[in-house]
Enzyme design. Structure first.
Site, mmCIF file in Angstrom:
data_model
loop_
_atom_site.group_PDB
_atom_site.id
_atom_site.type_symbol
_atom_site.label_atom_id
_atom_site.label_comp_id
_atom_site.label_asym_id
_atom_site.label_seq_id
_atom_site.Cartn_x
_atom_site.Cartn_y
_atom_site.Cartn_z
ATOM 1 N N TYR A 70 1.053 -0.965 -0.486
ATOM 2 C CA TYR A 70 0.400 -0.132 0.100
ATOM 3 C C TYR A 70 1.094 1.764 -0.233
ATOM 4 C CZ TYR A 70 -3.479 -3.636 1.464
ATOM 5 O OH TYR A 70 -3.654 -4.447 1.942
ATOM 6 N N HIS A 140 0.395 -12.017 1.458
ATOM 7 C CA HIS A 140 -0.695 -11.036 0.695
ATOM 8 C C HIS A 140 -0.328 -11.864 -0.379
ATOM 9 C CE1 HIS A 140 -1.149 -7.124 0.401
ATOM 10 N NE2 HIS A 140 -2.293 -7.456 -0.159
ATOM 11 N N PRO A 220 -14.958 -5.037 2.937
ATOM 12 C CA PRO A 220 -15.999 -5.333 2.901
ATOM 13 C C PRO A 220 -17.310 -4.098 1.873
ATOM 14 C CG PRO A 220 -15.128 -4.715 4.576
ATOM 15 C CD PRO A 220 -13.662 -4.240 3.204
ATOM 16 N N LEU A 221 -16.717 -3.203 1.932
ATOM 17 C CA LEU A 221 -18.018 -2.154 1.611
ATOM 18 C C LEU A 221 -17.955 -1.899 -0.105
ATOM 19 C CD1 LEU A 221 -17.517 0.587 3.735
ATOM 20 C CD2 LEU A 221 -19.450 -1.605 3.804
ATOM 21 N N GLY A 222 -16.595 -3.191 -0.729
ATOM 22 C CA GLY A 222 -16.964 -3.242 -2.401
ATOM 23 C C GLY A 222 -16.346 -1.825 -2.798
ATOM 24 N N ARG A 223 -15.484 -1.627 -2.021
ATOM 25 C CA ARG A 223 -14.324 -0.607 -3.131
ATOM 26 C C ARG A 223 -15.449 1.122 -3.019
ATOM 27 N NH1 ARG A 223 -9.369 -2.331 -4.297
ATOM 28 N NH2 ARG A 223 -9.118 -4.865 -5.412
ATOM 29 N N GLY A 224 -16.015 0.795 -2.097
ATOM 30 C CA GLY A 224 -16.885 1.827 -2.023
ATOM 31 C C GLY A 224 -18.737 1.781 -2.563
ATOM 32 N N GLY A 228 -23.467 3.493 -0.990
ATOM 33 C CA GLY A 228 -24.265 3.983 -1.077
ATOM 34 C C GLY A 228 -24.399 5.751 -2.126
#
Length: 341
Positions: A70, A140, A220-224, A228
């Site tokens: 990263y 990784h 976990p938030l699907g890359r944003g 919503g």
């Protein structure tokens, strides 16, 4: 999806509680992922990133996830700066995870699972993090040119030396996970998993349950997507979503329709789309590492701890967004080839 990979204890109202992964490693039921603080999703504020990490740890979200990959070490440096402002007791509570074996080079991404690389990488990560040990050290990516037993064997040397406390592996196929675990007990498998990405349910989650390995979900938030907030969004050149198939104009339109259904259900439950998406994972014993880039995002996401989903709610959510609802590969072709090995 049925069953769990972890045992969860409920924390005080509004806090995420604790989860025990494999090998007795206890972490907060919600983690904080630090990739976006260094790269990937447009401009980031380093000072705000450090403040967000400290706020997370002090609020009980003390499972912090980073990697050399990263930003070529930049994320680890930011985490190290945040750690320097914590008290000894806070550092003792913190479960710090980082990774080896995936490198950023001038020509792109390179996988390196050779023992000679792994033996050197841990000291470099410790220096950037400013700490004397890593609580959870992941491979990784699996190097197709190096038997996984050799890579994990080199990582196990760090456990014996006291530099690392637990080992894990990321984006590994089921058979590879078994081989890694046979070489040295795995505390966790970390792979992308969310309402958008359901592949682990078919393959690796059953193996995690069988072997007592915790499952940690990145993305976990699907890359944003599952926040919503992406309707009408434009992705710049410094935002990786500009090249991801799932975020092409056509795919995004279709995917936002599914997100809309999830959002309507979340509103009926009195929570946000992001909170519902995280709560869905936690309800199944999976530990999501949410990628908040600032304190406001973190505070919203942490509200998932207060969302409790009963069997009826889980069934309704499954009917609104069953596996396969979202379209588009999760990576562009070169990176897609690095997963599920």
């Amino acid at each position: 999806m049925t069953g769990t990979t972890t045992a969860r204890t409920t924390g005080p109202q509004g806090t995420p509680g604790r989860v025990t992964l494999g090998q007795g490693l206890e972490v907060s039921a919600l983690g904080l992922g630090c990739m976006g603080m260094a790269e990937g999703y447009g401009p980031a504020d380093a000072r705000e990133a450090v403040a967000t990490i400290r706020q997370a740890v002090r609020s009980g979200v003390d499972f912090v996830d980073t990697a050399y990959m990263y930003g070529g070490g930049r994320s680890e440096e930011l985490v190290g700066e945040a750690l320097a402002g914590l008290s000894p007791a806070e550092r003792d509570r913190l479960v710090l995870a980082t990774k080896c074996g995936l490198l950023r080079t001038a020509t792109g991404v390179r996988i390196d699972g050779r023992p000679e690389h792994i033996r050197k990488a841990v000291d470099e990560s410790l220096a950037r993090l400013g700490t004397d040990h890593i609580d959870l050290y992941y491979l990784h990516r699996v190097d197709p040119e190096v038997p996984v037993e050799e890579s994990i064997g080199a990582m196990a040397e760090h456990v014996k030396a006291g530099k690392v406390r637990h080992l894990g592996i990321s984006e590994a196929a089921a058979d590879t996970l078994r081989r890694a675990h046979a070489t040295h007990p795995m505390a966790a498998l970390q792979s992308e998993y969310s309402l958008c990405t359901r592949g682990p349910e078919e393959t690796v989650l059953p193996v995690c349950r069988e072997l007592g390995i915790g499952f940690v979900a990145w993305g976990p938030l699907g890359r944003g997507l599952l926040t919503g907030t992406l309707a009408g969004a434009a992705f710049g050149k410094d935002d990786m979503r500009s090249i991801l198939p799932r975020f092409s104009a056509e795919a995004l339109r279709a995917n936002l329709e599914v997100v809309g259904r999830i959002g309507e259900f979340a509103a009926r439950l009195g929570c946000t789309t992001a909170q519902l998406s995280l709560a869905w994972l936690m309800a199944h014993g999976v530990v999501p590492v949410q990628g908040a880039m600032n304190r406001a995002q973190f505070a919203e996401n942490a509200g998932a701890a207060a969302v409790r989903l009963d069997a009826a709610a889980l069934a309704e959510l499954e009917s609104l967004a069953p596996a396969g609802s979202f379209v588009g590969d999760r990576f562009h072709a070169p990176m897609q080839a690095t997963v599920d090995r």
